[in-house]
Design an enzyme around this catalytic site. Structure first.
Site, PDB file in Angstrom:
ATOM      1  N   GLY A 124      -6.106   9.426   2.089  1.00  0.00           N
ATOM      2  CA  GLY A 124      -6.320  10.423   1.059  1.00  0.00           C
ATOM      3  C   GLY A 124      -7.316   9.963   0.015  1.00  0.00           C
ATOM      4  O   GLY A 124      -8.009  10.775  -0.602  1.00  0.00           O
ATOM      5  N   ALA A 165       1.035   5.608   1.276  1.00  0.00           N
ATOM      6  CA  ALA A 165       0.729   6.407   2.467  1.00  0.00           C
ATOM      7  C   ALA A 165       0.802   7.881   2.118  1.00  0.00           C
ATOM      8  O   ALA A 165       1.504   8.279   1.179  1.00  0.00           O
ATOM      9  CB  ALA A 165       1.698   6.089   3.609  1.00  0.00           C
ATOM     10  N   ASP A 166       0.063   8.677   2.875  1.00  0.00           N
ATOM     11  CA  ASP A 166       0.085  10.128   2.682  1.00  0.00           C
ATOM     12  C   ASP A 166       1.214  10.776   3.482  1.00  0.00           C
ATOM     13  O   ASP A 166       1.662  11.878   3.150  1.00  0.00           O
ATOM     14  CB  ASP A 166      -1.252  10.734   3.105  1.00  0.00           C
ATOM     15  CG  ASP A 166      -2.409  10.156   2.302  1.00  0.00           C
ATOM     16  OD1 ASP A 166      -2.301  10.117   1.069  1.00  0.00           O
ATOM     17  OD2 ASP A 166      -3.410   9.730   2.907  1.00  0.00           O
ATOM     18  N   GLU A 212      -8.459  -0.540   4.273  1.00  0.00           N
ATOM     19  CA  GLU A 212      -6.992  -0.597   4.276  1.00  0.00           C
ATOM     20  C   GLU A 212      -6.480  -1.049   5.639  1.00  0.00           C
ATOM     21  O   GLU A 212      -5.531  -1.834   5.726  1.00  0.00           O
ATOM     22  CB  GLU A 212      -6.417   0.777   3.929  1.00  0.00           C
ATOM     23  CG  GLU A 212      -6.560   1.154   2.471  1.00  0.00           C
ATOM     24  CD  GLU A 212      -6.054   2.550   2.167  1.00  0.00           C
ATOM     25  OE1 GLU A 212      -5.671   2.796   1.012  1.00  0.00           O
ATOM     26  OE2 GLU A 212      -6.051   3.402   3.087  1.00  0.00           O
ATOM     27  N   ASP A 232       0.842  -1.191   0.000  1.00  0.00           N
ATOM     28  CA  ASP A 232       0.000   0.000   0.000  1.00  0.00           C
ATOM     29  C   ASP A 232       0.880   1.244   0.000  1.00  0.00           C
ATOM     30  O   ASP A 232       2.093   1.168   0.226  1.00  0.00           O
ATOM     31  CB  ASP A 232      -0.920  -0.012   1.229  1.00  0.00           C
ATOM     32  CG  ASP A 232      -2.231   0.728   0.999  1.00  0.00           C
ATOM     33  OD1 ASP A 232      -2.317   1.499   0.015  1.00  0.00           O
ATOM     34  OD2 ASP A 232      -3.171   0.547   1.802  1.00  0.00           O
TER      35      ASP A 232
END
Length: 234
Positions: free
Chosen positions: A104, A91-92, A111, A89
């Protein structure tokens, strides 16, 4: 090198390094994760990968997987039985302890479920997502049932947050999550304890998820503007 090319390089290298045949694989949501989805599809079509079971984390990922020719399963399916070998995955934001802000794409609920079901958890980001503390560069998304908009906003403000209802850009009104909920983006000007704030937010009636991720990250792939992809493991 522009940001999108860096994200593509990261997505390709993550899949090439970590994904192998026979896996039960979770695939995340967002622009970087989309490149990993495409790479998995390429390898399946080429015959380099086979016998994998893929669990998506959002409608966005479902559509991306379908376009890439990837067959999908759910965590509850007997073939998965609630356990995944690996989830990839984006990430912001990532702090020095590898705690994350995600959401986001308004998909942090599933998730987080998929991350907790995974034996190994891999995050891939552009170097611009690294920060000295959570909340420095990204707000904390909070998913709520619509009926709790006013009460949750007041409680989040009492915790020191500045709250904004996330609005849509191509429709009138607020963003609606995959589960029919609203998303609040909460900015914290001061440093906070990630685990404590996560717990306090989840105690608010009407909250279904928030974007603070404290689950252990096993692999962190960082793409740099010069084209380097850094792989850190613990």
């Amino acid at each position: 090198m522009d940001t999108e090319k860096v994200k593509r390089l990261v997505g390709i290298q993550v899949v090439d390094a970590l994904v192998h045949s026979g896996m039960k694989l979770g695939l995340g949501t967002g622009s970087t994760a989309a490149h990993a989805v495409n790479r998995v599809g390429e390898l399946l079509k080429a015959g380099s990968l086979g016998d994998i079971v893929v669990v998506p984390t959002s409608f966005q990922t479902v559509v991306a997987c379908q376009r890439a020719g990837i067959s999908l399963a759910a965590l509850n399916d007997p073939a998965v039985d609630g356990r995944l070998d690996l989830t990839i995955d984006g990430a912001d934001e990532v702090d020095p302890h590898w705690n994350l802000i995600k959401g986001g794409g308004a998909a942090m609920l599933i998730e987080k479920v998929v991350a907790q079901a995974s034996e190994r958890y891999c995050i891939m980001v552009h170097s611009s997502k690294l920060s000295s503390r959570l909340g420095e560069k990204a707000p904390v998304p909070v998913e709520i049932v619509p009926e709790a908009l006013v009460t949750t906003t007041r409680r989040l403000e009492s915790l020191g947050g500045k709250v904004e209802l996330r609005m849509a850009t191509k429709k009138a009104g607020p963003i609606i999550s995959d589960h029919g909920n609203f998303i609040l983006d909460v900015t914290f000007a001061e440093q906070f304890d990630s685990e404590r704030l996560d717990a306090e937010i989840m105690m608010i009636p009407g909250v279904t998820a928030n974007g603070i991720f404290t689950r252990r990250v096993d692999d962190l792939f960082i793409g740099h503007p010069d084209g380097r992809v850094e792989h850190k493991h613990r």
